[in-house]
Design an enzyme around this catalytic site. Structure first.
Site, PDB file in Angstrom:
ATOM      1  N   CYS A 106     -27.881  -9.617 -16.355  1.00  0.00           N
ATOM      2  CA  CYS A 106     -27.309  -9.336 -17.672  1.00  0.00           C
ATOM      3  C   CYS A 106     -28.273  -9.812 -18.761  1.00  0.00           C
ATOM      4  CB  CYS A 106     -25.956 -10.032 -17.823  1.00  0.00           C
ATOM      5  SG  CYS A 106     -25.291  -9.926 -19.493  1.00  0.00           S
ATOM      6  N   GLY A 126       0.796  -1.231   0.000  1.00  0.00           N
ATOM      7  CA  GLY A 126       0.000   0.000   0.000  1.00  0.00           C
ATOM      8  C   GLY A 126       0.820   1.267   0.000  1.00  0.00           C
ATOM      9  N   CYS A 133     -18.882 -12.742 -19.738  1.00  0.00           N
ATOM     10  CA  CYS A 133     -20.194 -12.853 -20.362  1.00  0.00           C
ATOM     11  C   CYS A 133     -20.168 -13.903 -21.482  1.00  0.00           C
ATOM     12  CB  CYS A 133     -20.592 -11.490 -20.921  1.00  0.00           C
ATOM     13  SG  CYS A 133     -22.343 -11.321 -21.264  1.00  0.00           S
ATOM     14  N   CYS A 139     -23.267  -7.368 -18.926  1.00  0.00           N
ATOM     15  CA  CYS A 139     -22.007  -7.497 -18.199  1.00  0.00           C
ATOM     16  C   CYS A 139     -20.972  -6.512 -18.739  1.00  0.00           C
ATOM     17  CB  CYS A 139     -21.427  -8.904 -18.370  1.00  0.00           C
ATOM     18  SG  CYS A 139     -22.314 -10.172 -17.486  1.00  0.00           S
ATOM     19  N   CYS A 164     -26.269 -12.804 -20.822  1.00  0.00           N
ATOM     20  CA  CYS A 164     -25.931 -14.100 -20.237  1.00  0.00           C
ATOM     21  C   CYS A 164     -26.737 -14.409 -18.983  1.00  0.00           C
ATOM     22  CB  CYS A 164     -24.436 -14.170 -19.919  1.00  0.00           C
ATOM     23  SG  CYS A 164     -23.964 -13.257 -18.433  1.00  0.00           S
TER      24      CYS A 164
END
Lengths: 261, 314
Positions: free
Chosen positions: B256, B47, B287, B281, B259
């Site tokens: 979606c 970080g 997808c 998606c 899909c």
């Protein structure tokens, strides 16, 4: 607020600040006791603000020491504190109210966030509690609660100064340094602000150092007075004593210069 | 050299030909080593932003110069590269960067998340969970999460050093007071390994949860700001929040349309000027994989084909 009776809260000894060869302030010493309000007066350029900056650690004094009572550790030399310790002290036990509230506030976030910031900096992570504390303090400094989410940019000068006071007092500091808190405010707004400060000082048992060129302000607020000229303290004593019976020629001039309405 | 880049005749296998005259992956070996050193330091201090000598790349600043330099310093002949932009393998930024590496290294590229060893990304983390051994490289415009509250670099470094992160909560406070909930939707700040607050780059906050204890190595490159930071595998990553307003990810009332997935990050597509819209998606590979094994959304097949073509830019 823990009341302690061991001695002064702040002990200033021989603080001198040079800017190159120029003197900012020279050999200033005083004690500040818990609950006491100390006024520092003098004309423009007399070293008042330099002294205040040296006390707060914003400027490093050329010589002299500033000691602060830190509970169990006793009197601690502020100049010898490590950086994180000093920053922690500034966030918790000390407050600084600047002459220009725009320097002391975050102008780009809401009034409420300004007040809540110090709480969050100290680890408050409960929105509801922060919010209610913010409301409490806005109410106390007489800012309309409907303005809590407004930007400080939309506030008047007097409101900004009150907001700055709320922002500093929300963590219940023990020592507050104020630099010309009433500068640039009209007299009726000044009067309300002074009223507010006086009641907060007595309620919270704050120690306060207030720098101003306005003798009426210190007459109303300060218990004790330092008169500065050319960077040096020329007279000190109880406020009424200094203002009603000035001994030093400069103080006499200062007192007699006030226009009586 | 540049002329060849544009006018290179396509060859059968990759569709592109290797450019002669450059070192493998464009950067010279000394520069790559300098970047790898910065990466090692970044991995050692999760970080923490490590400065590095960012180079001029044949790509404008803000288009992923940080990510591309990290990829260039890490990529080897055996790697399989995937590049995505907003979840899609076929948008301009992804296509350009993939072509850049194909032409300067000759390594294989793929659209399959599971197959890739290196994934360079802008604005998304793939829906398919990443596995140990993979490296995901984020393109970061502004690496400093404190920047909007504290303009001074000296001060932000000090704040990181002393863990003074109270100001980070101001933005969240403002969100709640104005919107009633934390409305920060992207670049939602995270606490890495309980020590440094870092910017996850402009990914939607939906993806923040994927960063926590991810088995893959996460690297972040900011070319203009000259910073690299990292989240090593299996590191704790926590999104900042309030006790009474816990962190939440976006939710949709839709699945979606292609899909039928109810678990992925959805893009909204406006289909006409009558208020018609579709949700599909954002991760095109995810997808397609789902459709390949027979998952179906609410749309008729002909419309699906059209949308796929539009998304692919055909």
């Amino acid at each position: 607020m823990s009341v302690h009776d061991e001695g002064p809260l702040l002990k200033v000894m021989g603080v001198t600040k040079y800017f190159g060869s120029r003197v900012g302030c020279r050999d200033v010493s005083f004690d500040l006791w818990p609950g006491e309000v100390l006024g520092i007066v003098g004309e423009s350029g007399s070293g008042k603000t330099t002294l205040l900056s040296s006390l707060s650690g914003y400027l490093e004094p050329s010589t002299g020491t500033v000691k602060y009572w830190m509970g169990q550790e006793g009197l601690v030399d502020v100049g010898r504190l490590s950086d994180p310790q000093r920053r922690y002290l500034m966030r918790t036990e000390w407050g600084m109210v600047r002459q220009n509230p725009r320097e002391g506030l975050r102008m780009r976030v809401s009034a409420g966030a300004n007040v809540g910031e110090r709480l969050m900096a100290l680890g408050a992570r409960h929105y509801g509690k922060i919010r209610s504390e913010v409301f409490k303090w806005l109410d106390r400094v007489e800012i309309d609660l409907g303005r809590v989410d407004d930007s400080p940019e939309t506030f008047s000068g007097g409101m900004l100064q009150r907001l700055q006071i709320a922002r500093n007092l929300v963590t219940k500091p023990r020592l507050v340094l104020m630099d010309e808190p009433t500068g640039g405010l009209d007299v009726s707004v000044q009067a309300r602000l002074l009223d507010l400060m006086r009641s907060l000082v007595s309620e919270l048992g704050l120690s306060l150092i207030i720098v101003t060129h306005d003798l009426a302000v210190v007459r109303l607020l300060a218990h004790r007075l330092l008169v500065m000229r050319n960077g040096e303290v020329v007279e000190s004593g109880l406020t009424d004593q200094v203002l009603d019976d000035p001994h030093h020629a400069y103080t006499q001039l200062l007192v007699s210069s006030v226009i009586q309405p | 050299m540049r002329k060849q880049l544009v006018l290179q005749p396509r060859i059968k296998e990759t569709g592109l030909q290797l450019i002669k005259g450059y070192n493998f992956a464009y950067l010279d070996e000394g520069t790559k080593r300098m970047i790898r050193r910065a990466i090692l330091k970044a991995v050692a201090v999760p970080g923490h932003q490590v400065p590095f000598g960012s180079r001029e790349m044949p790509l404008p600043l803000g288009w992923g110069t940080g990510g591309i330099q990290i990829t260039a310093s890490l990529i080897g002949p055996d790697d399989i590269l995937k590049v995505i932009d907003q979840g899609s393998d076929d948008t301009t930024n992804a296509v350009s960067i993939r072509r850049f590496f194909t032409q300067t290294t000759g390594v294989r590229s793929t659209e399959k998340t599971w197959m890739a060893t290196l994934i360079q990304t802008r604005h998304r983390i793939p829906e398919t969970p990443l596995r140990a051994g993979q490296i995901i490289i984020f393109q970061v415009p502004i690496p400093e999460p404190l920047r909007f509250l504290e303009p001074r670099e000296t001060e932000t470094r000090k704040m990181h050093g002393l863990s003074e992160y109270g100001v980070m909560y101001i933005k969240l406070y403002e969100d709640i007071s104005i919107h009633g909930h934390i409305a920060t939707a992207y670049m939602y700040p995270v606490m890495v390994h309980n020590r440094y607050v870092a910017s996850p780059s402009p990914i939607p906050r939906f993806d923040n949860t994927k960063m926590n204890r991810m088995p893959a190595l996460q690297l972040f490159g900011a070319g203009r700001e000259k910073r690299i930071y990292a989240i090593p595998p299996y590191t704790t990553v926590k999104s900042l929040d309030f006790e009474d307003h816990p962190f939440e990810i976006e939710k949709w009332d839709h699945c979606c349309a292609l899909c039928g997935s109810g678990e992925s990050y959805l893009d909204e597509i406006v289909t006409d000027d009558q208020g018609g819209r579709l949700f599909v998606c954002s991760d095109t590979d995810y997808c397609q994989e789902r459709r390949a094994v027979g998952h179906k959304g609410s749309l008729p097949d002909a419309v699906k084909m059209a949308i796929t073509r539009v998304k692919r830019g055909d």
